[in-house]
Design a protein around this motif. Structure first.
Motif, PDB file in Angstrom:
ATOM      1  N   VAL A  82       0.802  -1.220   0.000  1.00 15.98           N
ATOM      2  CA  VAL A  82       0.000   0.000   0.000  1.00 15.98           C
ATOM      3  C   VAL A  82       0.840   1.279   0.000  1.00 15.98           C
ATOM      4  O   VAL A  82       0.500   2.249  -0.684  1.00 15.98           O
ATOM      5  CB  VAL A  82      -0.960   0.035   1.222  1.00 15.98           C
ATOM      6  N   GLY A  83       1.936   1.293   0.765  1.00 15.38           N
ATOM      7  CA  GLY A  83       2.683   2.525   0.975  1.00 15.38           C
ATOM      8  C   GLY A  83       3.154   3.202  -0.298  1.00 15.38           C
ATOM      9  O   GLY A  83       2.795   4.355  -0.579  1.00 15.38           O
ATOM     10  N   LEU A  84       3.949   2.493  -1.094  1.00 18.77           N
ATOM     11  CA  LEU A  84       4.447   3.071  -2.339  1.00 18.77           C
ATOM     12  C   LEU A  84       3.318   3.249  -3.346  1.00 18.77           C
ATOM     13  O   LEU A  84       3.296   4.235  -4.104  1.00 18.77           O
ATOM     14  CB  LEU A  84       5.550   2.197  -2.931  1.00 18.77           C
ATOM     15  N   LEU A  85       2.373   2.319  -3.363  1.00 19.95           N
ATOM     16  CA  LEU A  85       1.233   2.435  -4.282  1.00 19.95           C
ATOM     17  C   LEU A  85       0.498   3.742  -4.052  1.00 19.95           C
ATOM     18  O   LEU A  85       0.117   4.435  -5.011  1.00 19.95           O
ATOM     19  CB  LEU A  85       0.285   1.257  -4.085  1.00 19.95           C
ATOM     20  N   ASN A  86       0.277   4.093  -2.809  1.00 25.09           N
ATOM     21  CA  ASN A  86      -0.395   5.339  -2.465  1.00 25.09           C
ATOM     22  C   ASN A  86       0.327   6.533  -3.077  1.00 25.09           C
ATOM     23  O   ASN A  86      -0.294   7.447  -3.637  1.00 25.09           O
ATOM     24  CB  ASN A  86      -0.471   5.470  -0.944  1.00 25.09           C
ATOM     25  N   GLN A  87       1.640   6.507  -3.005  1.00 31.94           N
ATOM     26  CA  GLN A  87       2.433   7.602  -3.557  1.00 31.94           C
ATOM     27  C   GLN A  87       2.379   7.617  -5.081  1.00 31.94           C
ATOM     28  O   GLN A  87       2.295   8.683  -5.704  1.00 31.94           O
ATOM     29  CB  GLN A  87       3.878   7.482  -3.082  1.00 31.94           C
ATOM     30  N   VAL A  88       2.418   6.430  -5.683  1.00 34.70           N
ATOM     31  CA  VAL A  88       2.336   6.345  -7.147  1.00 34.70           C
ATOM     32  C   VAL A  88       1.027   6.932  -7.651  1.00 34.70           C
ATOM     33  O   VAL A  88       0.994   7.723  -8.599  1.00 34.70           O
ATOM     34  CB  VAL A  88       2.479   4.877  -7.611  1.00 34.70           C
ATOM     35  N   LEU A  89      -0.076   6.551  -7.016  1.00 36.13           N
ATOM     36  CA  LEU A  89      -1.388   7.038  -7.448  1.00 36.13           C
ATOM     37  C   LEU A  89      -1.543   8.535  -7.201  1.00 36.13           C
ATOM     38  O   LEU A  89      -2.210   9.230  -7.972  1.00 36.13           O
ATOM     39  CB  LEU A  89      -2.489   6.274  -6.716  1.00 36.13           C
ATOM     40  N   ARG A  90      -0.923   9.032  -6.150  1.00 35.82           N
ATOM     41  CA  ARG A  90      -1.067  10.434  -5.790  1.00 35.82           C
ATOM     42  C   ARG A  90      -0.133  11.340  -6.585  1.00 35.82           C
ATOM     43  O   ARG A  90      -0.510  12.436  -7.006  1.00 35.82           O
ATOM     44  CB  ARG A  90      -0.809  10.610  -4.295  1.00 35.82           C
ATOM     45  N   GLU A  91       1.099  10.873  -6.849  1.00 31.49           N
ATOM     46  CA  GLU A  91       2.116  11.734  -7.434  1.00 31.49           C
ATOM     47  C   GLU A  91       2.620  11.302  -8.800  1.00 31.49           C
ATOM     48  O   GLU A  91       3.214  12.101  -9.524  1.00 31.49           O
ATOM     49  CB  GLU A  91       3.325  11.832  -6.493  1.00 31.49           C
TER      50      GLU A  91
END
Length: 271
Positions: free
Chosen positions: A68-77
């Motif tokens: 979830v952690g990196l995925l969240n950043q990928v989707l956001r940024e």
């Protein structure tokens, strides 16, 4: 030439995806963990393969970060056109025989320690499907196997033992069954989802469960002895519906026939 980003390129599936894309002469970006500047460039079509499997119980916080952690950043940024998120058919386990379809409403015991895996994968799926502006799909992988050293899981480990042992004893129930799919078929399915910009959730599975007793029969037909000493248990849980996968033109191979051919090869047995 299409740009593909493979997150988790050092893993079992990620490394095979990189090789498959390079064989197709596609441009591949395989960022290292924590690589600086990742979000300053175009990521093209992303395969999100980062995750923990065998050691998630002893590394729960790393599991959540990976799923979830990196995925969240990928989707956001991130700047990307499409994303395929690798999840698991393990999410159906709590449904028992009722489960197996992509549109099932999942159930989880939030207090069960093992569910850190299921819940983090489910959250990753939710972020992809609800927060990607329609640019992400989900691939739920069944029990992937191969006989290479980097492969893990029940059948993969069994095959690696079978290269040097003719009589294998396993503390496993004869009735327990799993839906197995070879790694090559998984790669074909993931590429098809990305190539066709397919939307939604896809079960990446053969669509049938093979019991340990049936595996033993295949092994014994070509000269091995597989002894199962575990207690009798209920039969396998959910059987995955593969109708959506079939619409992509992907039809995974028959596992029993595949195992029979492999075990019959003269170079498989190392002695």
């Amino acid at each position: 030439m299409t740009l593909h980003t493979v997150i988790g390129a050092g893993g079992f599936i990620g490394s095979r995806l990189v090789a498959a894309l390079q064989a197709r002469e596609q441009e591949v970006y395989a960022p290292a963990r924590g690589e600086a500047g990742m979000f300053e460039r175009d990521l093209g079509k992303i395969f999100y393969c980062a995750g923990l499997t065998g050691d998630f119980m002893v590394r729960p916080f790393d599991t959540v970060d990976a799923h979830v952690g990196l995925l969240n950043q990928v989707l956001r940024e991130g700047r990307f056109s499409r994303l395929v998120y690798l999840s698991s058919t393990r999410l159906y386990d709590s449904l028992g025989t009722r489960g197996g379809r992509e549109d099932d409403v999942l159930e989880f015991d939030v207090a069960a320690p093992r569910n850190v895996y299921d819940l983090s994968k489910a959250l990753g799926e939710n972020l992809c499907l609800a927060r990607s502006e329609g640019r992400a799909s989900v691939a739920r992988l069944a029990n992937v196997f191969d006989w290479t050293e980097d492969a893990g899981g029940f059948l993969s480990d069994l095959l690696k033992r079978a290269r040097r042992e003719r009589h294998i004893t396993l503390t496993a129930s004869p009735q327990t069954g799993r839906d197995y799919i070879h790694a090559d078929d998984v790669i074909a399915a993931l590429l098809a989802i990305q190539d066709q910009d397919a939307e939604g959730i896809f079960n990446i599975a053969r669509g049938e469960a093979i019991s340990n007793a049936e595996l033993a029969q295949v092994f014994e037909a070509v000269g091995w002895r597989l002894e199962l000493t575990g207690p009798d248990t209920a039969a396998h849980g959910p059987t995955c519906d593969v109708t959506r996968l079939d619409t992509l033109g992907v039809r995974p191979g028959d596992v029993r026939a595949m195992l029979y051919r492999l075990l019959s090869q003269t170079d498989f047995w190392l002695g």
